[in-house]
Design an enzyme around this catalytic site. Structure first.
Site, PDB file in Angstrom:
ATOM      1  N   LYS A   1     -42.242 106.478  59.366  1.00 12.97           N
ATOM      2  CA  LYS A   1     -43.312 105.735  60.018  1.00 12.97           C
ATOM      3  C   LYS A   1     -44.036 104.833  59.027  1.00 12.97           C
ATOM      4  O   LYS A   1     -44.331 105.247  57.910  1.00 12.97           O
ATOM      5  CB  LYS A   1     -44.315 106.715  60.669  1.00 12.97           C
ATOM      6  CG  LYS A   1     -43.682 107.585  61.746  1.00 12.97           C
ATOM      7  CD  LYS A   1     -44.698 108.471  62.443  1.00 12.97           C
ATOM      8  CE  LYS A   1     -45.038 109.721  61.676  1.00 12.97           C
ATOM      9  NZ  LYS A   1     -43.905 110.673  61.585  1.00 12.97           N
TER      10      LYS A   1
ATOM     11  N   TYR B   1     -47.423 110.445  54.529  1.00 10.71           N
ATOM     12  CA  TYR B   1     -47.249 111.815  54.056  1.00 10.71           C
ATOM     13  C   TYR B   1     -46.958 111.892  52.555  1.00 10.71           C
ATOM     14  O   TYR B   1     -47.132 112.946  51.943  1.00 10.71           O
ATOM     15  CB  TYR B   1     -46.093 112.510  54.796  1.00 10.71           C
ATOM     16  CG  TYR B   1     -46.215 112.579  56.289  1.00 10.71           C
ATOM     17  CD1 TYR B   1     -47.406 112.266  56.957  1.00 10.71           C
ATOM     18  CD2 TYR B   1     -45.120 112.954  57.068  1.00 10.71           C
ATOM     19  CE1 TYR B   1     -47.486 112.318  58.338  1.00 10.71           C
ATOM     20  CE2 TYR B   1     -45.198 113.017  58.450  1.00 10.71           C
ATOM     21  CZ  TYR B   1     -46.378 112.688  59.080  1.00 10.71           C
ATOM     22  OH  TYR B   1     -46.455 112.745  60.446  1.00 10.71           O
TER      23      TYR B   1
ATOM     24  N   HIS C   1     -46.846 103.737  62.841  1.00  4.64           N
ATOM     25  CA  HIS C   1     -47.576 105.009  62.838  1.00  4.64           C
ATOM     26  C   HIS C   1     -48.794 104.985  63.760  1.00  4.64           C
ATOM     27  O   HIS C   1     -49.020 105.920  64.526  1.00  4.64           O
ATOM     28  CB  HIS C   1     -47.994 105.371  61.414  1.00  4.64           C
ATOM     29  CG  HIS C   1     -48.219 106.834  61.215  1.00  4.64           C
ATOM     30  ND1 HIS C   1     -48.119 107.446  59.994  1.00  4.64           N
ATOM     31  CD2 HIS C   1     -48.517 107.835  62.094  1.00  4.64           C
ATOM     32  CE1 HIS C   1     -48.360 108.746  60.124  1.00  4.64           C
ATOM     33  NE2 HIS C   1     -48.605 109.001  61.383  1.00  4.64           N
TER      34      HIS C   1
END
Length: 285
Positions: free
Chosen positions: A79, A54, A112
């Site tokens: 993650k 992200y 992830h």
């Protein structure tokens, strides 16, 4: 009774995890992160989900510090992305993530996506990170039953959480049942199907009946299935609504939501991501 700041699940390592969390995917501006995290905390959210992918770990860490609350009052999930998997890269990238977040530990560290050629060494690194105190709990994201069974053949400690895409159009009932048998808490990312199911007429009727929004109906369905949820929103009103889940769906309503399943994904297929890892290993050779 559901209370967003108090309701928790017992993890298989003895730790507690909030039932409700707040997703930060695609929040890419510091001011917006500060506003949404402040709003979420004021409405009872205590769990905040980010990921290396992200690229907003520092923003989230700054926003949490701006709350001026004790570190133990918030539960942080991070993650490890695909490109950072493997033993050494997992260790080093997690150290960098902790620097970005401005904390000595994360409450829950997840793989992830499962990657074939880094599968076991990544998990070995996770177990080491937990022993070092850099992750209080360790888990996975987007793992299928077969991948969890494979992991079990070599893992010293099994995941406490499997974070997967699940919503009424992808109810994942067999995997959730398997997770429960393994004492793994299922956590729903994209619990609202990225908005694709909010216009469903049946869900709309339930919402009217309960005086709630379609999103609240779906999130309540998940909680009654024993699932943790991490909805995301940038709208203060919706952030508040998504935490207001202290009501009950009837058995008939739960069944109606269960049968809406279409096996319809909004994200990647985990087995395909895993197989790409195999192809990458073959290509490198």
């Amino acid at each position: 009774m559901f209370e967003p700041d108090k309701s928790t699940y017992q993890l298989n390592d003895g730790n507690q995890m909030p039932v409700l969390g707040f997703g930060t995917y695609k929040i890419a501006k510091p001011d917006l992160m500060n506003q949404t995290i402040q709003s979420a905390y004021e409405n009872g959210y205590r769990m905040f989900d980010t990921a290396q992918y992200y690229r907003n770990e520092k923003m989230l860490g700054d926003a949490i510090r701006n709350l001026s609350v004790p570190r133990q009052d918030v539960f942080i999930i991070d993650k490890v992305t695909e490109m950072n998997q493997g033993h050494d890269l997992t260790i080093n990238s997690t150290d960098f993530s902790l620097q970005q977040l401005g904390t000595d530990y994360v409450d829950l560290l997840l793989v992830h996506w499962p990657i074939a050629d880094k599968f076991f060494e990544t998990w070995e690194a996770f177990e080491e990170l937990k022993k070092q105190g850099k992750a209080r709990s360790i888990g996975v994201s987007n793992f299928t039953r077969s991948q969890l069974e494979l992991l079990k053949t070599q893992a010293d400690e099994m995941p406490v959480v499997n974070q997967i895409e699940t919503h009424p159009y992808l109810n994942q009932a067999p995997l959730i049942k398997f997770d429960k048998k393994q004492s793994i808490v299922t956590q729903a990312w994209s619990p609202l199907g990225r908005g694709a199911i909010l216009d469903n007429p049946m869900i709309g009727k339930m919402a009217v009946h309960h005086g709630k929004t379609p999103a609240q109906i779906i999130l309540r369905w998940d909680i009654q299935r024993g699932i943790s949820v991490i909805p995301k929103s940038q709208n203060p009103e919706r952030i508040a609504q998504n935490a207001d889940l202290n009501f009950e769906l009837s058995d008939d309503e739960m069944s109606m939501l269960d049968v809406m399943n279409r096996n319809q994904r909004t994200g990647n297929e985990p087995e395909l991501v895993y197989e790409l890892g195999k192809q990458y290993k073959q290509f490198k050779k």
